[in-house]
Write an enzyme that holds these catalytic residues in place. Sequence first.
Site, short mmCIF file in Angstrom:
data_model
loop_
_atom_site.label_atom_id
_atom_site.label_comp_id
_atom_site.label_asym_id
_atom_site.label_seq_id
_atom_site.Cartn_x
_atom_site.Cartn_y
_atom_site.Cartn_z
N SER A 22 0.83 -1.20 0.00
CA SER A 22 0.00 0.00 0.00
C SER A 22 0.87 1.25 0.00
CB SER A 22 -0.91 0.02 1.23
OG SER A 22 -1.59 1.25 1.31
N HIS A 47 -1.37 -1.15 -4.20
CA HIS A 47 -2.65 -0.74 -3.63
C HIS A 47 -2.60 0.76 -3.35
CE1 HIS A 47 -6.40 -1.68 -1.52
NE2 HIS A 47 -6.04 -0.78 -0.62
N ASP A 49 -4.77 3.90 -1.78
CA ASP A 49 -5.91 4.27 -0.94
C ASP A 49 -6.30 5.71 -1.20
OD1 ASP A 49 -6.45 1.89 0.65
OD2 ASP A 49 -4.47 2.21 1.52
N MET A 51 -8.80 8.64 -0.18
CA MET A 51 -9.67 9.03 0.93
C MET A 51 -10.15 10.46 0.72
SD MET A 51 -7.48 7.51 4.12
CE MET A 51 -6.61 5.95 3.98
N HIS A 80 -8.37 1.75 -4.28
CA HIS A 80 -9.39 1.55 -3.24
C HIS A 80 -10.01 2.90 -2.92
CE1 HIS A 80 -10.09 0.35 1.26
NE2 HIS A 80 -11.22 0.53 0.61
N MET A 82 -12.05 4.96 -0.86
CA MET A 82 -12.71 5.21 0.43
C MET A 82 -13.36 6.58 0.35
SD MET A 82 -10.02 3.56 3.14
CE MET A 82 -8.55 3.55 2.14
N MET A 151 -12.00 -5.36 5.06
CA MET A 151 -11.21 -4.49 5.92
C MET A 151 -11.04 -5.14 7.30
SD MET A 151 -10.39 -1.95 4.04
CE MET A 151 -9.58 -1.01 5.37
N GLY A 156 -9.23 4.50 7.12
CA GLY A 156 -8.94 5.92 7.27
C GLY A 156 -7.50 6.22 7.60
N PHE A 157 -6.81 5.28 8.24
CA PHE A 157 -5.43 5.53 8.65
C PHE A 157 -4.62 4.25 8.53
CE2 PHE A 157 -8.06 8.54 10.96
CZ PHE A 157 -7.43 9.74 10.69
N ASP A 189 -7.19 -6.12 4.02
CA ASP A 189 -6.46 -4.86 4.18
C ASP A 189 -6.60 -4.39 5.63
OD1 ASP A 189 -5.30 -2.37 4.03
OD2 ASP A 189 -6.71 -1.55 2.58
N GLY A 191 -3.56 -4.06 9.08
CA GLY A 191 -2.82 -4.78 10.11
C GLY A 191 -2.20 -6.08 9.64
N SER A 212 2.45 -0.38 6.29
CA SER A 212 3.56 -0.16 7.23
C SER A 212 4.41 -1.42 7.40
CB SER A 212 3.03 0.31 8.59
OG SER A 212 2.08 -0.61 9.11
#
Length: 238
Positions: A22, A47, A49, A51, A80, A82, A151, A156-157, A189, A191, A212
Site C-alpha cells: 500500500s 494498492h 488508498d 480518501m 481503493h 474510500m 477491511m 482511514g489511517f 487490508d 494490520g 507499514s
Amino acid sequence: MSLRPSAAKAVGPRHPVALAPSLLSADFTDLRAACRLAERAGAEVLHLDVMDGRFVPNLTFGPLVVEAVRRSTDLFLDVHLMVQDPDPLLAAFRRAGADGLTVHAEAVVHLERTLESIATLGARPGVALNPSTGEAALDYVWDVTGLVLIMTVNPGFGGQSFLAPVLEKVRRLRAEAERRNWPGHLEVDGGVDPHTAPSVVAAGADLLVAGSAIFGQPDPVAAAAALRQAAAAWTAAR
C-alpha cells in the site's frame, strides 16, 4: 501480474497468494522509488488508498497521483476508493491508469449499477466491506465483482492493529465463494504483517494489502519477503 480469475477449484485460497503493498505508507516525496521497491520485492499489485475526508476521516490523493504512479510502474494498480458517492470519480481514476476500482458497499446507493459502470470502463470491479458490515451486502453482486476487499481495521489511517474477529467473516466469504465457484479474489487490508498473514491466508484470503509492514520497515524488500514467507508457511503446511 494478470489478475484474471482462475477456473481451478481449490480449498482455501483459489489463487496463489499475492502481495499488494500500500502506497499510503510509502515516502510521498519519491513515489517512483516506492514503485521500484515494490517491483524489487516481487509485488504483483500496488494498492492505492483514495480518501475523501468524508467517508473516512482522512485525505490522501486523487487521479493526478494515480496518473503519476501509472507512469512509474507497470504493476496492476488496485485503487481503493474510500470515498462517499464514488460514481462521479470512476472515469477520472480509470483514465489516470487504475486497473481495478474498489468501492465501499456502505458508500454507494446502487451498488450493482456502480460495479457495472466500473466494468464498462474496462477496470476490474471490487467491493470493500468495513469490519462491521456483514457479507450479506454482497448477496446480489457476486456475479458483477472480481474482488471482495475485507477491511480488518476501520478505514482511514495506516498502521492500525489487526481486528482478529473479522477473520470469521473471511472464512464465511471464502466458503460462499467456493459454493458459487466464484473466480475472483478475496483481499484483506489492515494490520497485515508476518504475524497475522498466516491466519489471514488460512481463513481464505489470496491478496494481502500491507502498508507499514512493508514501506514502514528499514528494508522494504526484505520485509516483503518475510511477509510472503509467513503467508507461504500456512500454504506449505496444508
